[in-house]
Design a protein around this motif. Sequence first.
Motif, short mmCIF file in Angstrom:
data_model
loop_
_atom_site.label_atom_id
_atom_site.label_comp_id
_atom_site.label_asym_id
_atom_site.label_seq_id
_atom_site.Cartn_x
_atom_site.Cartn_y
_atom_site.Cartn_z
N LYS A 253 -61.23 41.11 87.41
CA LYS A 253 -61.57 40.63 86.07
C LYS A 253 -60.47 39.69 85.59
N VAL A 254 -60.83 38.43 85.43
CA VAL A 254 -59.89 37.41 84.98
C VAL A 254 -60.23 37.06 83.53
N SER A 255 -59.23 37.10 82.65
CA SER A 255 -59.42 36.75 81.25
C SER A 255 -58.29 35.85 80.79
N LEU A 256 -58.58 34.93 79.90
CA LEU A 256 -57.58 33.98 79.39
C LEU A 256 -58.13 33.29 78.15
N THR A 257 -57.28 32.49 77.52
CA THR A 257 -57.67 31.70 76.36
C THR A 257 -57.52 30.22 76.71
#
Length: 300
Positions: A70-74
């Motif tokens: 799971k990759v998350s970023l802004t």
Amino acid sequence: MHSTTSSRMSFWTFFVLAFLSLAAAASGVWTFEDAQAVVAAKGGKADAYKFSPTKPVKGAITLGSRDILKVSLTVKEGSQAGRPHQAFLLAQEPESKVETFFPLSVKELSGKAKIDLSHKDLPAFLLTAPSLSLSLVLGSFGESAASIVTIGNIKPSLDPTAKALFEKQKQKDLGEGATVYKAKDEIRHIFRADPQSPPKIITLFFLLSVLAGLGGLFIVWFPILGGNLSHLPKALKAAPVSHPFFFASLLSLEGIFFMYYTQWNLFQTLAGMAVVGPVALFSGSRALREVRARREKGER
């Protein structure tokens, strides 16, 4: 008057320069922040990895058959959060350069982006690779420059049975051998040869046969079939147009057949027939009508 105009020009010049400066400051490069990669396993402990545009994940991230990455970023455009036109996670096999893309889900206002990646999302060739390079691709319309940032490496982990099945599937998809991209055999298009005319000796034989038949017909026409040229002036007087045109159209048809045999193609022949055919039909019906009228009077 002159000083007022100059002051107005100075004001507008200052305003335009200020606007351009703000626009230049606003435009920048598509980038990201607050990024992390989490490997979540069913019934197991989740491992989190922090990364940034300048600091990728150290070492390879192991991705098991039941794990989910799971990759998350802004996402940010310059210093502001934004939503680019294109946001992809690029997985590439370093040696063969075979790659695939996975689109990120990005919120429009906050720029929050995320993606989930598991074994079922990867093709067989990439899933059996020793290691895959992960990169983030961000880009959109406008003045902000696009970016491709390497964020780390993942190492797919397969049990021996699953690995054997994927290797078999990979050979089926790509063909035998280790080469992924290779030159194919040259394709040679062989077209059917143009139709050839029969030998000249055969052509001359049939031509002489036709001429002999026509000669024999004219020979027996007068003494046996009752040919009578004395009615020719009367026929031309009764139908001065139909008889010459019908006779000329018959000769033209024979000339068209001769040209088709020697030089013309089918389309040229059909075009000639389309011109001569109606003339032969119309003039022939009138000419034969005149002949029937004389026959009904007992003139032969």
